[in-house]
Design an enzyme around this catalytic site. Structure first.
Site, mmCIF file in Angstrom:
data_model
loop_
_atom_site.group_PDB
_atom_site.id
_atom_site.type_symbol
_atom_site.label_atom_id
_atom_site.label_comp_id
_atom_site.label_asym_id
_atom_site.label_seq_id
_atom_site.Cartn_x
_atom_site.Cartn_y
_atom_site.Cartn_z
ATOM 1 N N GLU A 94 1.719 -11.224 -13.941
ATOM 2 C CA GLU A 94 1.204 -10.624 -14.847
ATOM 3 C C GLU A 94 2.275 -9.200 -15.661
ATOM 4 O OE1 GLU A 94 -2.260 -8.097 -13.547
ATOM 5 O OE2 GLU A 94 -1.271 -6.238 -13.870
ATOM 6 N N TRP A 137 -4.938 -4.554 -21.131
ATOM 7 C CA TRP A 137 -4.578 -3.890 -21.530
ATOM 8 C C TRP A 137 -4.883 -2.827 -21.920
ATOM 9 C CZ3 TRP A 137 -6.970 -6.323 -26.798
ATOM 10 C CH2 TRP A 137 -8.009 -5.854 -27.057
ATOM 11 N N LYS A 157 -21.703 -8.858 -10.034
ATOM 12 C CA LYS A 157 -20.014 -8.794 -10.939
ATOM 13 C C LYS A 157 -20.971 -10.069 -10.799
ATOM 14 C CE LYS A 157 -17.314 -5.791 -10.323
ATOM 15 N NZ LYS A 157 -16.190 -5.270 -10.477
#
Length: 605
Positions: free
Chosen positions: A20, A52, A175
């Site tokens: 990441e 982001w 979710k």
């Protein structure tokens, strides 16, 4: 390729891993991150993850970086996308841009509260939670089949603590039922707690892949900031291990490698996760060493690292530590073509300047690291003050006058309050050595926010001034940074011109964008450096125009965020907003590091 399809066909002998990265704050940092990712890609990560910024604050850089890693480097990329401050239409724009770049994986997140808000509030009413992004993508004929969607989970509970563990597990199930294909977790440092949590997740009937987030500890101070901002609990045994080595950056970093490797062994041997997401902080050496320690990566020239064997062992393991390896690699040559062309072996950043490209920024030291580093600004990537409105007003009170602010900064210097908006940790032992000088400046109304004493060759293991590997010596130039009124800036400039004798450099800037300085346009002042056995000179703190202006933007945004904690029209907000409009941020360096009092004598005379 979609991540879940790739996981289904993964057939290596060890679990997969993802790297990441976050978009750097400067063009030079972005250029060098591209080089860094190119080097790390030879370790064959299954995917690369690109964060982001809240409200699309890094939209263009995130999209360009994700598009480059997907197309040019050829590694499947996961692009983060958040709801925070996403005005109507921005979600569609981001998804279309990702699709155009061939990106097939999205991590759908709610995001952190916008600056100055105690609680998260939506801007686009369609997107209040991460689940809303999932539902929207899955219901869209344009995007549904394009994207594999991931969602976040928090093994130790969400930092906002809006519900209990059972409620969070139910929400996670919702979710997944809405169409999420995989789960990526928040960081943690207690493997046992994670294993207990994952059993509860599976008991809920959640069967999608769960990918834990692992961040090797880089420095003791950044670790303390991380666990505070993210609300992460750390086992007492880890804090006890770190305590005797906290002043040795090399040992802390090596301990972080061992801790990460042993945690990964514990959770992967249990067979409950298929792979790992490495939060790299845009650094490369620690991640590579973790993989070598695990015997998950090879093909590189090996070096033996004795110090890591001497570091405390964080988790008992029957496996022997591997020899550790470093692979120097390639670098780009131009910021303008960094995201459009393949990398070359030319012009490595730092070679002959600050060590080789893999390690030149290994010891970031505060906000004034090298602006060319991909990790520049890493300590602030989480953004904001790290406190809610209630916490901030409880800690910093209700300043209504400039005298109140002077008193607040003095109380911090006297350790009567643990933080200020510009200092998230108590006054350091190093700053204690120059406390009378900081008090003197602050009493004048020069609100000091950053400083360091002059140091001429302290041992790298010195408990107050030391950093880096043992057996070395460290040096510092006296430096101070503060907020003052414009007439004071003019007086400082005159004094430096008449009495500085070339030893004193300064930068001064206001919120409107005006910047004054006597530093040459391309001048770079290394104010902290170290000399270590078998290494080139390491420069960890560099003050030059680019880094100063980048920090200036952050510093004035802190005044604005602090002001937003108080109601419109209040005396507190009016004061803080006027400070942001009218004061100047000033940075002064005295180059005579041989005299401990050089800077302070100059400023007081």
């Amino acid at each position: 390729m979609k991540l879940t399809d790739k996981i289904a066909t993964y057939n290596e002998s060890h679990p997969f891993y993802i790297f990441e990265f976050f978009p750097p704050r400067t063009d030079q940092g972005l250029e060098n991150l591209v080089s860094r990712i190119s080097r790390l890609s030879v370790l064959n990560p299954i995917a690369i993850s690109v964060t982001w910024g809240a409200g699309g604050s890094t939209k263009e850089r995130s999209l360009d970086l994700a598009g480059f890693t997907q197309s040019d480097i050829g590694v499947d990329t996961i692009m983060h996308l958040t709801c925070t401050n996403m005005v109507p239409g921005l979600v569609d724009d981001a998804l279309r841009a990702a699709k155009e770049r061939g990106i097939q994986n999205i991590l759908a997140l709610r995001g952190d509260p916008p600056r100055g808000e105690e609680k998260w509030t939506p801007v686009d009413p369609r997107f209040k939670h991460g689940i809303d992004l999932v539902t929207y993508i899955r219901s869209s004929p344009e995007f549904s089949s394009q994207f594999c969607i991931g969602v976040a989970a928090y093994p130790e509970g969400h930092p906002d603590r809006e519900t209990d563990e059972e409620g969070e597990l139910n929400f996670l199930k919702e979710k997944v039922d809405a169409g999420a294909d995989f789960i990526m977790t928040q960081l943690f440092y207690d493997a046992d707690v994670f294993l207990q949590w994952i059993q509860k997740v599976r008991a809920k009937g959640i069967t999608v892949p769960i990918i834990p987030g692992i961040m090797p500890i880089q420095t003791y101070s950044s670790f303390l900031r991380l666990i505070k901002l993210c609300g992460i609990r750390v086992p007492p045994s880890i804090m006890a291990d770190l305590e005797p080595i906290r002043h040795d950056d090399q040992l802390v970093k090596e301990y972080g490698v061992k801790l990460a490797a042993d945690m990964i062994r514990t959770i992967t041997v249990a067979g409950v996760v298929p792979g790992i997401n490495f939060c790299t902080l845009n650094l490369e050496k620690s991640v590579q060493l973790v993989l070598e320690n695990l015997h998950w990566a090879g093909g590189s020239p090996k070096i033996t690292n004795k110090l890591i064997a001497d570091a405390p062992s964080p988790i008992t393991s029957s496996q022997q530590d591997a020899d550790l390896v470093i692979t120097p690699g390639s670098a780009t040559t131009s910021a303008t073509n960094a995201l459009t062309s393949k990398q070359t072996l030319d012009n490595e950043p730092g070679r002959g300047e600050i060590n080789n490209a893999a390690t030149w920024d290994e010891f970031p030291n505060g906000r004034f690291g090298d602006y060319k580093s991909p990790a520049f600004g890493a300590q602030d990537q989480w953004g904001g003050l790290g406190l809610s409105r209630l916490e901030a007003t409880s800690e910093w009170g209700n300043p209504k006058t400039a005298a109140d602010l002077t008193d607040l900064f003095l109380r911090y210097l006297h350790s009567e309050i643990p933080t200020t908006p510009f200092s998230s940790l108590p006054l350091s032992p190093e700053s204690q050595t120059i406390l009378p000088h900081l008090e003197d400046l602050t009493k004048r109304g020069w609100w000091t926010v950053c400083s360091q004493p002059a140091v001429d060759g302290a041992a790298s293991t010195d408990e107050v001034f030391g950093w880096g590997p043992r057996g070395g010596y460290v040096f510092q130039k006296g430096f101070v940074e503060f907020f003052v009124e414009e007439n004071t800036v003019r007086n400082i400039e005159k004094k430096i011109e008449e009495e500085g004798n070339g030893y004193v450099h300064y930068f001064a800037a206001n919120h409107q964008g005006e910047c004054r300085s006597n530093v040459p346009e391309d001048g770079r002042n290394a104010v902290t450096w170290g000399m270590f056995p078998g290494q080139e000179i390491a420069q960890t703190t560099i003050i030059e125009r680019e880094s100063f202006l980048t920090w200036k933007e952050e510093a004035f945004s802190i005044w604005a965020e602090w002001a937003s904690f108080y109601s419109p029209g209040s005396s507190e907000r009016s004061l803080l907003e006027s400070v942001g409009r009218e004061r100047w941020l000033v940075s002064i360096v005295h180059h005579d590091y041989k005299r401990e009092d050089a800077l302070w004598t100059f400023l007081s005379s």
